[in-house]
Design a protein around this motif. Structure first.
Motif, PDB file in Angstrom:
ATOM      1  N   GLU A 250      38.712  80.206  49.166  1.00 19.45           N
ATOM      2  CA  GLU A 250      40.079  79.964  48.671  1.00 19.45           C
ATOM      3  C   GLU A 250      40.881  79.106  49.657  1.00 19.45           C
ATOM      4  N   THR A 251      40.287  77.982  50.038  1.00 15.59           N
ATOM      5  CA  THR A 251      40.920  77.122  51.043  1.00 15.59           C
ATOM      6  C   THR A 251      41.339  75.757  50.505  1.00 15.59           C
ATOM      7  N   ILE A 252      41.316  75.565  49.196  1.00 14.69           N
ATOM      8  CA  ILE A 252      41.749  74.258  48.712  1.00 14.69           C
ATOM      9  C   ILE A 252      43.227  74.032  49.037  1.00 14.69           C
ATOM     10  N   SER A 253      44.044  75.058  48.918  1.00 16.48           N
ATOM     11  CA  SER A 253      45.470  74.905  49.207  1.00 16.48           C
ATOM     12  C   SER A 253      45.692  74.555  50.673  1.00 16.48           C
ATOM     13  N   SER A 254      45.089  75.310  51.571  1.00 17.56           N
ATOM     14  CA  SER A 254      45.298  75.081  53.006  1.00 17.56           C
ATOM     15  C   SER A 254      44.653  73.777  53.463  1.00 17.56           C
ATOM     16  N   SER A 255      43.578  73.348  52.798  1.00 19.46           N
ATOM     17  CA  SER A 255      42.951  72.082  53.181  1.00 19.46           C
ATOM     18  C   SER A 255      43.850  70.902  52.832  1.00 19.46           C
ATOM     19  N   MET A 256      44.537  70.980  51.724  1.00 15.33           N
ATOM     20  CA  MET A 256      45.406  69.875  51.319  1.00 15.33           C
ATOM     21  C   MET A 256      46.640  69.768  52.209  1.00 15.33           C
ATOM     22  N   ARG A 257      47.049  70.866  52.800  1.00 21.93           N
ATOM     23  CA  ARG A 257      48.303  70.861  53.575  1.00 21.93           C
ATOM     24  C   ARG A 257      48.253  69.971  54.809  1.00 21.93           C
ATOM     25  N   ILE A 258      47.050  69.655  55.307  1.00 22.49           N
ATOM     26  CA  ILE A 258      46.988  68.799  56.493  1.00 22.49           C
ATOM     27  C   ILE A 258      47.545  67.408  56.194  1.00 22.49           C
TER      28      ILE A 258
ATOM     29  N   TRP B 193      44.749  49.594  47.097  1.00 20.65           N
ATOM     30  CA  TRP B 193      43.952  50.818  46.965  1.00 20.65           C
ATOM     31  C   TRP B 193      44.859  52.031  46.791  1.00 20.65           C
ATOM     32  N   SER B 194      45.942  52.058  47.527  1.00 17.37           N
ATOM     33  CA  SER B 194      46.876  53.176  47.427  1.00 17.37           C
ATOM     34  C   SER B 194      47.466  53.271  46.025  1.00 17.37           C
ATOM     35  N   VAL B 195      47.770  52.127  45.433  1.00 16.73           N
ATOM     36  CA  VAL B 195      48.315  52.110  44.071  1.00 16.73           C
ATOM     37  C   VAL B 195      47.287  52.619  43.069  1.00 16.73           C
ATOM     38  N   ASN B 196      46.045  52.158  43.212  1.00 17.91           N
ATOM     39  CA  ASN B 196      45.007  52.474  42.224  1.00 17.91           C
ATOM     40  C   ASN B 196      44.330  53.814  42.446  1.00 17.91           C
ATOM     41  N   GLU B 197      44.187  54.217  43.709  1.00 14.89           N
ATOM     42  CA  GLU B 197      43.357  55.378  44.034  1.00 14.89           C
ATOM     43  C   GLU B 197      44.052  56.445  44.875  1.00 14.89           C
ATOM     44  N   GLY B 198      45.242  56.168  45.346  1.00 16.21           N
ATOM     45  CA  GLY B 198      45.842  57.034  46.350  1.00 16.21           C
ATOM     46  C   GLY B 198      46.763  58.126  45.852  1.00 16.21           C
ATOM     47  N   ALA B 199      46.805  58.354  44.541  1.00 22.44           N
ATOM     48  CA  ALA B 199      47.729  59.370  44.022  1.00 22.44           C
ATOM     49  C   ALA B 199      47.431  60.756  44.575  1.00 22.44           C
ATOM     50  N   TYR B 200      46.143  61.066  44.762  1.00 23.17           N
ATOM     51  CA  TYR B 200      45.764  62.384  45.287  1.00 23.17           C
ATOM     52  C   TYR B 200      46.411  62.613  46.651  1.00 23.17           C
ATOM     53  N   ALA B 201      46.379  61.583  47.526  1.00 21.52           N
ATOM     54  CA  ALA B 201      46.898  61.726  48.877  1.00 21.52           C
ATOM     55  C   ALA B 201      48.413  61.879  48.868  1.00 21.52           C
ATOM     56  N   LYS B 202      49.094  61.160  47.980  1.00 22.26           N
ATOM     57  CA  LYS B 202      50.551  61.299  47.877  1.00 22.26           C
ATOM     58  C   LYS B 202      50.927  62.700  47.417  1.00 22.26           C
ATOM     59  N   LEU B 203      50.140  63.250  46.492  1.00 23.37           N
ATOM     60  CA  LEU B 203      50.408  64.611  46.034  1.00 23.37           C
ATOM     61  C   LEU B 203      50.134  65.622  47.140  1.00 23.37           C
ATOM     62  N   HIS B 204      49.019  65.476  47.842  1.00 26.85           N
ATOM     63  CA  HIS B 204      48.712  66.366  48.962  1.00 26.85           C
ATOM     64  C   HIS B 204      49.815  66.313  50.018  1.00 26.85           C
ATOM     65  N   ALA B 205      50.348  65.120  50.242  1.00 28.89           N
ATOM     66  CA  ALA B 205      51.306  64.921  51.328  1.00 28.89           C
ATOM     67  C   ALA B 205      52.728  65.298  50.953  1.00 28.89           C
ATOM     68  N   THR B 206      52.974  65.528  49.664  1.00 28.39           N
ATOM     69  CA  THR B 206      54.346  65.823  49.233  1.00 28.39           C
ATOM     70  C   THR B 206      54.479  67.202  48.592  1.00 28.39           C
ATOM     71  N   LYS B 207      53.627  67.526  47.620  1.00 28.85           N
ATOM     72  CA  LYS B 207      53.744  68.800  46.896  1.00 28.85           C
ATOM     73  C   LYS B 207      52.388  69.489  46.749  1.00 28.85           C
ATOM     74  N   PRO B 208      51.695  69.765  47.844  1.00 26.62           N
ATOM     75  CA  PRO B 208      50.355  70.351  47.718  1.00 26.62           C
ATOM     76  C   PRO B 208      50.349  71.734  47.078  1.00 26.62           C
ATOM     77  N   GLN B 209      51.400  72.494  47.287  1.00 24.56           N
ATOM     78  CA  GLN B 209      51.421  73.860  46.753  1.00 24.56           C
ATOM     79  C   GLN B 209      51.411  73.865  45.232  1.00 24.56           C
ATOM     80  N   THR B 210      52.087  72.904  44.618  1.00 23.80           N
ATOM     81  CA  THR B 210      52.141  72.854  43.162  1.00 23.80           C
ATOM     82  C   THR B 210      50.744  72.687  42.580  1.00 23.80           C
TER      83      THR B 210
END
Length: 388
Positions: free
Chosen positions: A299-307, A232-249
């Motif tokens: 305007e909380t999408i950025s701060s929501s992803m940072r968790i 599942w992580s391979v197929n669907e988890g890219a969003y979480a890896k991005l949130h967890a590594t470079k959310p500001q971008t």
């Protein structure tokens, strides 16, 4: 701040925000799309165009705002963060205080169908003895809660805030907690840190353990589960890896484009729900857009992803072999993004109720509020305490 430590709050989005939104929707620059792409490459453009057309020309935020304001809203200063929460008192002889925690890309709005079922069971054919005082906070950095300005606000820190809200602000000595997604993590950490106050916890999501486990000790079902999680992580988890590594971008694009924000969120509501590929089988356009508006207008999408970023760097709260001893109930919805076996849950939880639900997915409170309400009533019924 009033004496009780909380003060009333009312949602009132400035008209200038709504006017700006309309302008941005009008000026959308659409990308190309592969012919017959469906949803294979991500959010389908035909569907998104129809949703954005509805947002621009038919969606009535003021009507949704009025509906949201029918609930009782507060904010409270908790360790320097003003946290927004709903607080609905139960209509019964001894309502049990219950704190419900949402996840991402959800919001407090996910609970709007569940709330009346829990607070006023008699109105829905239930027993008044099953009533709850329901508290639904917005996670820090989500919706109308403050956005953390410093590092380190992970689910463990949120659990501390929730404990303060329930005991210091609302005055409960004992209470129950429930949640899914990020809310499930917060709920488990509450029970781990404050077992004397928690009478029980209920979860409708379980993820992989952060504690390393010896594969030799795992059952066949657990090994299969871990393989499924990895796939599942391979197929669907890219969003979480991005949130967890470079959310500001990512945040620059999503905070600037309402269409981009909607595409990022609605794809998850389709992929993670029990909708058989048709997102509006489970959620109306108004529901989808109201939830999206709670990110856009604040305007909380950025701060929501940072968790995700903070959780990735936080130490596991559990030591190897340690269990959360507070009684736990688990509802397994068939279209949830992970399907752990019971023995997996019992490695870290004192499981007293395990229910295979007949239908529903990741957004259980919004998809199947009646099923979830009955499950919560049934689990917490034996644990009610006088004067909780």
């Amino acid at each position: 701040m009033c004496q009780e430590g909380k003060y009333p709050f009312r949602i009132a989005i400035p008209q200038a925000v709504l006017d700006d939104l309309k302008m941005r929707l009008e000026r959308t620059r659409w990308p190309d799309e592969i012919e017959n792409a469906g949803w294979d490459y991500g959010t389908n453009q035909e569907y998104l165009r129809s949703l954005m057309n509805y947002w621009q020309h038919e969606f009535d935020w003021r009507a949704q705002e009025a509906q949201l304001n029918q609930w009782t809203h507060f904010r409270a200063d908790l360790s320097g963060l003003n946290i927004h929460f709903l607080y609905e008192r139960g209509q019964g002889p001894r309502p049990l205080p219950l704190i419900l925690t949402h996840g991402w890309p959800s919001s407090f709005f996910e609970m709007y169908k569940l709330l009346p079922l829990l607070t006023n069971p008699v109105a829905y054919g239930g027993d008044p003895a099953d009533s709850f005082d329901v508290i639904v906070p917005s996670l820090p950095g989500f919706g109308f809660s403050d956005r953390p300005g410093t590092r380190g606000v992970s689910t463990s820190e949120v659990a501390e805030l929730w404990a303060s809200l329930m005991t210091d602000v609302l005055g409960y000595t004992h209470f129950a907690a429930a949640g899914g997604d990020i809310g499930a993590g917060v709920t488990q950490r509450l029970a781990l840190k404050y077992p004397e106050q928690l009478i029980g916890i209920h979860l409708n999501y379980l993820g992989a353990s952060a504690t390393p486990l010896d594969p030799i000790e795992l059952s066949d079902a657990e090994r299969r589960y871990l393989r499924e999680i990895e796939q599942w992580s391979v197929n669907e988890g890219a969003y979480a890896k991005l949130h967890a590594t470079k959310p500001q971008t990512l945040a620059y694009a999503l905070n600037d484009s309402p269409v981009g924000l909607a595409a990022w969120i609605v794809e998850k509501f389709r992929a993670w729900s029990d909708c058989a590929g048709d997102v509006e089988r489970r959620f109306s356009k108004d529901e989808l857009l109201t939830n999206i508006m709670l990110y856009w207008a604040t305007e909380t999408i950025s701060s929501s992803m940072r968790i995700y970023y903070e959780n990735r760097r936080a130490l596991s709260p559990l030591k190897p072999g340690q269990k959360i001893e507070v009684p736990a109930g688990i509802a397994c919805f068939p279209k949830e993004i992970s399907q752990p076996p019971r023995e997996w849950a019992e490695r870290t939880l004192y499981v007293q109720r395990w229910t295979q639900m007949p239908r529903g997915g990741h957004f259980a409170a919004l998809e199947e509020p009646a099923l979830l309400a009955e499950e919560l009533r049934a689990f917490f019924r034996p644990f009610r305490r006088n004067g909780a």
